[in-house]
Design a protein around this motif. Structure first.
Motif, PDB file in Angstrom:
ATOM      1  N   GLN A  82       0.825  -1.210   0.000  1.00  0.00           N
ATOM      2  CA  GLN A  82       0.000   0.000   0.000  1.00  0.00           C
ATOM      3  C   GLN A  82       0.859   1.260   0.000  1.00  0.00           C
ATOM      4  OE1 GLN A  82      -2.675  -0.641   3.333  1.00  0.00           O
ATOM      5  NE2 GLN A  82      -4.110  -1.822   2.079  1.00  0.00           N
ATOM      6  N   SER A  83       1.937   1.243   0.776  1.00  0.00           N
ATOM      7  CA  SER A  83       2.837   2.397   0.788  1.00  0.00           C
ATOM      8  C   SER A  83       3.530   2.558  -0.563  1.00  0.00           C
ATOM      9  CB  SER A  83       3.878   2.234   1.897  1.00  0.00           C
ATOM     10  OG  SER A  83       4.734   3.371   1.952  1.00  0.00           O
ATOM     11  N   PHE A  84       3.921   1.449  -1.159  1.00  0.00           N
ATOM     12  CA  PHE A  84       4.565   1.472  -2.480  1.00  0.00           C
ATOM     13  C   PHE A  84       3.613   2.051  -3.529  1.00  0.00           C
ATOM     14  CE2 PHE A  84       5.804  -0.560  -6.494  1.00  0.00           C
ATOM     15  CZ  PHE A  84       7.180  -0.363  -6.516  1.00  0.00           C
ATOM     16  N   MET A  85       2.363   1.593  -3.515  1.00  0.00           N
ATOM     17  CA  MET A  85       1.386   2.072  -4.497  1.00  0.00           C
ATOM     18  C   MET A  85       0.990   3.524  -4.249  1.00  0.00           C
ATOM     19  SD  MET A  85      -0.249   1.589  -7.238  1.00  0.00           S
ATOM     20  CE  MET A  85      -0.163  -0.157  -7.623  1.00  0.00           C
ATOM     21  N   ALA A  86       1.113   3.994  -3.008  1.00  0.00           N
ATOM     22  CA  ALA A  86       0.751   5.373  -2.698  1.00  0.00           C
ATOM     23  C   ALA A  86       1.565   6.378  -3.514  1.00  0.00           C
ATOM     24  CB  ALA A  86       0.937   5.646  -1.200  1.00  0.00           C
ATOM     25  N   GLU A  87       2.748   5.975  -3.964  1.00  0.00           N
ATOM     26  CA  GLU A  87       3.549   6.831  -4.844  1.00  0.00           C
ATOM     27  C   GLU A  87       3.460   6.381  -6.298  1.00  0.00           C
ATOM     28  OE1 GLU A  87       5.996   9.954  -6.018  1.00  0.00           O
ATOM     29  OE2 GLU A  87       4.987   9.577  -4.105  1.00  0.00           O
ATOM     30  N   LEU A  88       3.495   5.054  -6.522  1.00  0.00           N
ATOM     31  CA  LEU A  88       3.522   4.544  -7.897  1.00  0.00           C
ATOM     32  C   LEU A  88       2.270   4.892  -8.686  1.00  0.00           C
ATOM     33  CD1 LEU A  88       5.154   2.742  -9.900  1.00  0.00           C
ATOM     34  CD2 LEU A  88       3.772   0.818  -9.094  1.00  0.00           C
ATOM     35  N   TYR A  89       1.121   5.011  -8.019  1.00  0.00           N
ATOM     36  CA  TYR A  89      -0.147   5.187  -8.735  1.00  0.00           C
ATOM     37  C   TYR A  89      -0.151   6.446  -9.603  1.00  0.00           C
ATOM     38  CZ  TYR A  89      -2.253   9.115  -6.168  1.00  0.00           C
ATOM     39  OH  TYR A  89      -2.548  10.371  -5.667  1.00  0.00           O
ATOM     40  N   LYS A  90       0.677   7.417  -9.256  1.00  0.00           N
ATOM     41  CA  LYS A  90       0.717   8.676 -10.006  1.00  0.00           C
ATOM     42  C   LYS A  90       1.252   8.497 -11.424  1.00  0.00           C
ATOM     43  CE  LYS A  90       2.031  10.948  -5.671  1.00  0.00           C
ATOM     44  NZ  LYS A  90       3.130  11.670  -4.959  1.00  0.00           N
ATOM     45  N   TYR A  91       1.967   7.390 -11.653  1.00  0.00           N
ATOM     46  CA  TYR A  91       2.705   7.243 -12.906  1.00  0.00           C
ATOM     47  C   TYR A  91       2.239   6.072 -13.765  1.00  0.00           C
ATOM     48  CZ  TYR A  91       5.703  10.011  -9.870  1.00  0.00           C
ATOM     49  OH  TYR A  91       6.182  10.959  -9.000  1.00  0.00           O
ATOM     50  N   ILE A  92       1.148   5.384 -13.344  1.00  0.00           N
ATOM     51  CA  ILE A  92       0.712   4.204 -14.092  1.00  0.00           C
ATOM     52  C   ILE A  92      -0.744   4.347 -14.516  1.00  0.00           C
ATOM     53  CG2 ILE A  92       2.367   2.706 -12.925  1.00  0.00           C
ATOM     54  CD1 ILE A  92       0.088   1.628 -11.202  1.00  0.00           C
ATOM     55  N   GLY A  93      -1.163   3.511 -15.446  1.00  0.00           N
ATOM     56  CA  GLY A  93      -2.536   3.513 -15.940  1.00  0.00           C
ATOM     57  C   GLY A  93      -2.633   2.580 -17.127  1.00  0.00           C
ATOM     58  N   GLY A  94      -3.819   2.147 -17.449  1.00  0.00           N
ATOM     59  CA  GLY A  94      -4.019   1.172 -18.504  1.00  0.00           C
ATOM     60  C   GLY A  94      -3.496   1.598 -19.864  1.00  0.00           C
ATOM     61  N   ASN A  95      -3.459   2.905 -20.119  1.00  0.00           N
ATOM     62  CA  ASN A  95      -2.935   3.416 -21.388  1.00  0.00           C
ATOM     63  C   ASN A  95      -1.605   4.136 -21.212  1.00  0.00           C
ATOM     64  OD1 ASN A  95      -5.140   2.608 -23.121  1.00  0.00           O
ATOM     65  ND2 ASN A  95      -6.370   4.176 -22.101  1.00  0.00           N
ATOM     66  N   MET A  96      -1.045   4.055 -20.006  1.00  0.00           N
ATOM     67  CA  MET A  96       0.211   4.739 -19.718  1.00  0.00           C
ATOM     68  C   MET A  96       1.324   3.761 -19.372  1.00  0.00           C
ATOM     69  SD  MET A  96       1.107   7.379 -16.600  1.00  0.00           S
ATOM     70  CE  MET A  96      -0.311   8.428 -16.926  1.00  0.00           C
ATOM     71  N   ASP A  97       1.135   2.990 -18.307  1.00  0.00           N
ATOM     72  CA  ASP A  97       2.153   2.061 -17.809  1.00  0.00           C
ATOM     73  C   ASP A  97       1.439   0.962 -17.039  1.00  0.00           C
ATOM     74  OD1 ASP A  97       4.284   0.721 -16.712  1.00  0.00           O
ATOM     75  OD2 ASP A  97       5.191   2.451 -15.741  1.00  0.00           O
ATOM     76  N   VAL A  98       1.699  -0.285 -17.424  1.00  0.00           N
ATOM     77  CA  VAL A  98       0.985  -1.429 -16.839  1.00  0.00           C
ATOM     78  C   VAL A  98       1.986  -2.381 -16.187  1.00  0.00           C
ATOM     79  CG1 VAL A  98      -0.617  -3.317 -17.282  1.00  0.00           C
ATOM     80  CG2 VAL A  98      -0.776  -1.208 -18.625  1.00  0.00           C
ATOM     81  N   PRO A  99       2.216  -2.252 -14.880  1.00  0.00           N
ATOM     82  CA  PRO A  99       3.129  -3.168 -14.190  1.00  0.00           C
ATOM     83  C   PRO A  99       2.540  -4.575 -14.053  1.00  0.00           C
ATOM     84  CG  PRO A  99       2.828  -1.125 -12.957  1.00  0.00           C
ATOM     85  CD  PRO A  99       1.758  -1.186 -13.998  1.00  0.00           C
ATOM     86  N   ALA A 100       3.422  -5.522 -13.745  1.00  0.00           N
ATOM     87  CA  ALA A 100       3.032  -6.913 -13.489  1.00  0.00           C
ATOM     88  C   ALA A 100       3.924  -7.429 -12.375  1.00  0.00           C
ATOM     89  CB  ALA A 100       3.188  -7.740 -14.762  1.00  0.00           C
ATOM     90  N   GLY A 101       3.947  -8.738 -12.184  1.00  0.00           N
ATOM     91  CA  GLY A 101       4.794  -9.334 -11.160  1.00  0.00           C
ATOM     92  C   GLY A 101       6.163  -9.707 -11.693  1.00  0.00           C
ATOM     93  N   ASP A 102       7.069 -10.009 -10.784  1.00  0.00           N
ATOM     94  CA  ASP A 102       8.408 -10.497 -11.092  1.00  0.00           C
ATOM     95  C   ASP A 102       8.855 -11.210  -9.821  1.00  0.00           C
ATOM     96  OD1 ASP A 102      11.458 -10.430 -11.487  1.00  0.00           O
ATOM     97  OD2 ASP A 102      10.813  -9.570 -13.371  1.00  0.00           O
ATOM     98  N   ILE A 103      10.153 -11.326  -9.606  1.00  0.00           N
ATOM     99  CA  ILE A 103      10.658 -11.971  -8.397  1.00  0.00           C
ATOM    100  C   ILE A 103      10.086 -11.265  -7.158  1.00  0.00           C
ATOM    101  CG2 ILE A 103      12.719 -12.434  -7.021  1.00  0.00           C
ATOM    102  CD1 ILE A 103      14.273 -12.662  -9.659  1.00  0.00           C
ATOM    103  N   GLY A 104       9.502 -12.044  -6.250  1.00  0.00           N
ATOM    104  CA  GLY A 104       8.974 -11.479  -5.010  1.00  0.00           C
ATOM    105  C   GLY A 104       7.609 -10.838  -5.129  1.00  0.00           C
ATOM    106  N   VAL A 105       7.064 -10.808  -6.337  1.00  0.00           N
ATOM    107  CA  VAL A 105       5.747 -10.197  -6.551  1.00  0.00           C
ATOM    108  C   VAL A 105       4.859 -11.198  -7.284  1.00  0.00           C
ATOM    109  CG1 VAL A 105       4.451  -8.286  -7.567  1.00  0.00           C
ATOM    110  CG2 VAL A 105       6.732  -7.886  -6.624  1.00  0.00           C
ATOM    111  N   GLY A 106       4.000 -11.860  -6.514  1.00  0.00           N
ATOM    112  CA  GLY A 106       3.073 -12.833  -7.086  1.00  0.00           C
ATOM    113  C   GLY A 106       1.649 -12.358  -6.956  1.00  0.00           C
ATOM    114  N   GLY A 107       0.711 -13.308  -6.980  1.00  0.00           N
ATOM    115  CA  GLY A 107      -0.699 -12.958  -6.931  1.00  0.00           C
ATOM    116  C   GLY A 107      -1.094 -12.204  -5.670  1.00  0.00           C
ATOM    117  N   ARG A 108      -0.510 -12.559  -4.523  1.00  0.00           N
ATOM    118  CA  ARG A 108      -0.825 -11.867  -3.273  1.00  0.00           C
ATOM    119  C   ARG A 108      -0.453 -10.394  -3.360  1.00  0.00           C
ATOM    120  NH1 ARG A 108       2.617 -13.495   2.023  1.00  0.00           N
ATOM    121  NH2 ARG A 108       4.216 -13.271   0.413  1.00  0.00           N
TER     122      ARG A 108
END
Length: 448
Positions: free
Chosen positions: A148-174
């Motif tokens: 939640q703290s991570f997304m509190a800053e990241l949300y300003k820079y992402i969006g479906g037509n801008m930037d679409v993050p996914a998972g990688d090492i250490g970032v799964g479905g949870r």
């Protein structure tokens, strides 16, 4: 300016302006040197300073991530998002939570992502992000508070037509679930296309969990078939025990191979009778345990502390699926001595430049990460398509599309290698095929 001179000039600048960033410097060197024949044929790319532009991220975001652990103590980590190139579509690339994460690693991964995403044939640009946060040993509540703290800053820079993050090492479905939930709260809207790797109940795609591992095996299968071989009856060593390794194991076994080794950050297991993948799934996906627990269920197997010696096991096919730089020159030489036939990369750049040279000099079939492990991001783009259409495809539909994409990637990389006088050099072919699509888009769009 001649092509070789131009590449040397750009590489010199990269070394000067990115001091200490070894991973990023190595990644750019590997790609740019292979592009010399392209630049000789297309001098307009030199005139447009295309390489200087493509090696410089369009945007680099570094931010503080404070969070509270279960003991009530405040911890602080560093967050990153490097948006590298959006010439062919919105930025797309995973988030990695691991103590080793730094700017160099995120830039190297983001640079590789440009070409990987281009190779899929889908309209997605290149990016990468993450944090030096270590999720191992953390409670679900600690993971949630950090996300939640991570997304509190990241949300300003992402969006479906801008930037679409996914998972990688250490970032799964949870982790993706927590990130998406907080994004929705902050934005006050339901935008399923902003993250991929979501749960099936809120916009995720069937086969996404399996996609990178399955795609890796589909790519390796094309390499084998093209050289009158197959997985049937082959001995396979796979490093790692996350999603990529687990589902590469499962698919390789379905095709008749015997996978004899898997690893995690502590060590590796060896089972001469073939790994029981259901036991591994129980340990890693349900209990979130360590690989050595396999011995409790399969007592005749063996466990070795440390991961490096996994490449001393004799095998026909090696699928490194753990992390970058895990196969060095010495490991590559041992694999060659043991007559390995195929090395296909499931992790991002797991073979060092020196190791790759050993494989190529000894006629080992080599599938580079940007081509061989593109199945994950390809399926992520298919998830984006399903979100846009407000529908869900069946597992079989997604898997069929994935297999076709991996087949096309292999054929395109092979064709590009032949076109530029390097038949069989899939690494060079992947760099060229991925680059050409992005280069043409950048030239068409002007100086931006």
């Amino acid at each position: 300016m001649e092509a070789k001179q131009y590449v040397e000039k750009v590489l010199s600048k990269i070394n000067r302006t990115n001091p200490g960033e070894k991973e990023f410097i190595d990644a750019t060197k590997e790609v740019l040197i292979s592009l010399i024949p392209v630049l000789e044929k297309h001098p307009e790319f030199i005139k447009a300073s295309l390489l200087e532009r493509i090696v410089e991220p369009e945007r680099q975001i570094i931010f503080r991530v404070p969070w509270i652990n279960d003991d009530g103590e405040i911890e602080v980590n560093r967050g990153f998002r490097v948006q590298f190139n959006n010439a062919i579509g919105p930025y797309k690339g995973g988030l990695r939570f691991h103590p080793s994460v730094n700017l160099s690693i995120i830039k190297f991964l983001g640079f590789e992502q440009i070409f990987k995403n281009s190779l899929t044939g889908l309209p997605i640009g290149g990016a990468k992000g993450g944090s030096d946060f270590n999720p191992k040993g953390k409670s679900d509540n600690e993971i949630m508070r950090f996300c939640q703290s991570f997304m509190a800053e990241l949300y300003k820079y992402i969006g479906g037509n801008m930037d679409v993050p996914a998972g990688d090492i250490g970032v799964g479905g949870r982790e993706i679930g927590y990130l998406y939930g907080y994004y929705k709260k902050l934005k006050s809207l339901s935008e399923q296309g902003v993250l991929t790797g979501k749960g099936l109940t809120f916009g995720g795609s069937l086969a996404r969990t399996e996609a990178t591992g399955y795609g890796l095996v589909y790519f390796a299968e094309e390499m084998l078939n093209d050289n009158d071989m197959s997985f049937k009856g082959k001995t396979v060593v796979i490093s790692g025990s996350g999603n990529v390794a687990i589902y590469a194991t499962q698919k390789a076994q379905e095709l008749g191979a015997k996978v004899v080794a898997l690893s995690d950050s502590n060590g590796y297991i060896y089972d001469e009778n073939g790994i029981d993948i259901n036991v591994i799934k129980e340990i890693k996906e349900v209990r979130r345990g360590r690989i050595k627990e396999y011995l409790d269920v399969v007592p005749n197997s063996k466990y070795q502390e440390g991961c490096n010696k996994i490449w001393e096991i004799k095998c026909d096919i090696a699928l490194p699926c753990a992390t970058q730089g895990e196969i060095n020159k010495q490991s590559a030489e041992i694999l060659v001595t043991n007559r390995v036939k195929v090395v296909a990369e499931g992790a991002n750049m797991p073979s060092t430049l020196e190791a790759i040279e050993v494989f190529q000099n000894n006629n080992v079939l080599f599938g580079p990460a940007k081509a061989a492990n593109a199945g994950g991001v390809a399926c992520s783009a298919l998830e984006m398509s399903q979100n846009s259409l407000r529908l869900s495809w069946t597992f079989e539909e997604v898997d069929k599309k994935l297999k076709e994409i991996m087949k096309n990637i292999y054929n395109n990389t092979k064709k590009s290698a032949e076109e530029y006088g390097q038949p069989g050099n899939i690494l060079m072919g992947a760099n060229i095929a991925g680059f050409m699509k992005v280069a043409k888009a950048m030239m068409s769009q002007g100086l931006v």
